[in-house]
Motif scaffolding. Structure first.
Motif, mmCIF file in Angstrom:
data_model
loop_
_atom_site.group_PDB
_atom_site.id
_atom_site.type_symbol
_atom_site.label_atom_id
_atom_site.label_comp_id
_atom_site.label_asym_id
_atom_site.label_seq_id
_atom_site.Cartn_x
_atom_site.Cartn_y
_atom_site.Cartn_z
ATOM 1 N N LEU A 90 0.824 -1.212 0.000
ATOM 2 C CA LEU A 90 0.000 0.000 0.000
ATOM 3 C C LEU A 90 0.857 1.262 0.000
ATOM 4 O O LEU A 90 0.457 2.277 -0.567
ATOM 5 N N ILE A 96 -8.351 -3.621 1.740
ATOM 6 C CA ILE A 96 -7.087 -4.357 1.871
ATOM 7 C C ILE A 96 -6.749 -4.555 3.346
ATOM 8 O O ILE A 96 -6.360 -5.647 3.771
ATOM 9 N N ILE A 141 -3.291 -6.035 -6.027
ATOM 10 C CA ILE A 141 -2.605 -4.804 -5.605
ATOM 11 C C ILE A 141 -1.410 -4.535 -6.518
ATOM 12 O O ILE A 141 -1.190 -3.398 -6.949
#
Length: 193
Positions: free
Chosen positions: A21, A116, A146
């Protein structure tokens, strides 16, 4: 982890989730830099032989993040990619604003990050929508989804950087290094020598 921008996360995650992320957020930030200071008219402007615009790229990626969150949460084994919707994503209409799409991009990113963060495991397999280029149902892990978004965002960051440079000469790396002592003269170097 080395990033080009201050890639602060809106969710509390650790380990691999945090790493992935953070990279995605860095790419999101890079894309948003290309829109910095643009008017709506400039965000719609085609500056290369392509029909892509900065506003349309941000719109497209906002939809992409929103769709990814929906695919993960709905897990629809009968889903099909909506080609008619996809065709509208590459145009920023006269009634749309760059500020509106930047806000939508941030909203979609926060939504995906929350999905997520809440995922039990990045190994969870998610059914992917079928599409003309992918007629058979495939299953991807959340991790792969992702990584695909990181690649897609980076790909379009390159497009946006070229569009912006053709518009007014701004480059993303030049904008990032602006005002930094270490960067004096760096962004203006003729790297083709």
């Amino acid at each position: 982890m080395g990033t080009y921008t201050t890639a602060e996360l809106s969710v509390d995650v650790t380990g691999e989730k945090r790493d992935l992320l953070t990279l995605l957020q860095d790419q999101r930030n890079m894309l948003k830099i290309t829109a910095r200071g643009l008017s709506d008219a400039d965000a719609r402007k085609q500056t290369t032989v392509s029909t892509l615009t900065i506003g349309a790229l941000i719109k497209h990626l906002a939809h992409g993040e929103e769709n990814a969150a929906r695919v993960i949460t709905e897990r629809d084994e009968n889903a099909e990619f909506d080609m008619s919707q996809a065709m509208t994503e590459y145009v920023m209409g006269d009634d749309e604003t760059i500020a509106g799409w930047l806000a939508e991009y941030d909203r979609a990113a926060l939504g995906l990050d929350r999905v997520i963060a809440g995922a039990e495991s990045l190994d969870e397999l998610i059914p992917q929508p079928t599409a003309p280029w992918q007629p058979e149902r495939e299953w991807s892990s959340i991790r792969v989804m992702i990584m695909h978004l990181i690649r897609e965002t980076a790909h379009h960051c390159g497009h946006a950087d070229i569009i912006r440079e053709a518009l007014d000469g701004q480059t993303t790396m030049g904008a990032i290094s602006e005002g930094q002592d270490w960067a004096e003269g760096w962004a203006d170097q003729d790297w083709a020598q």
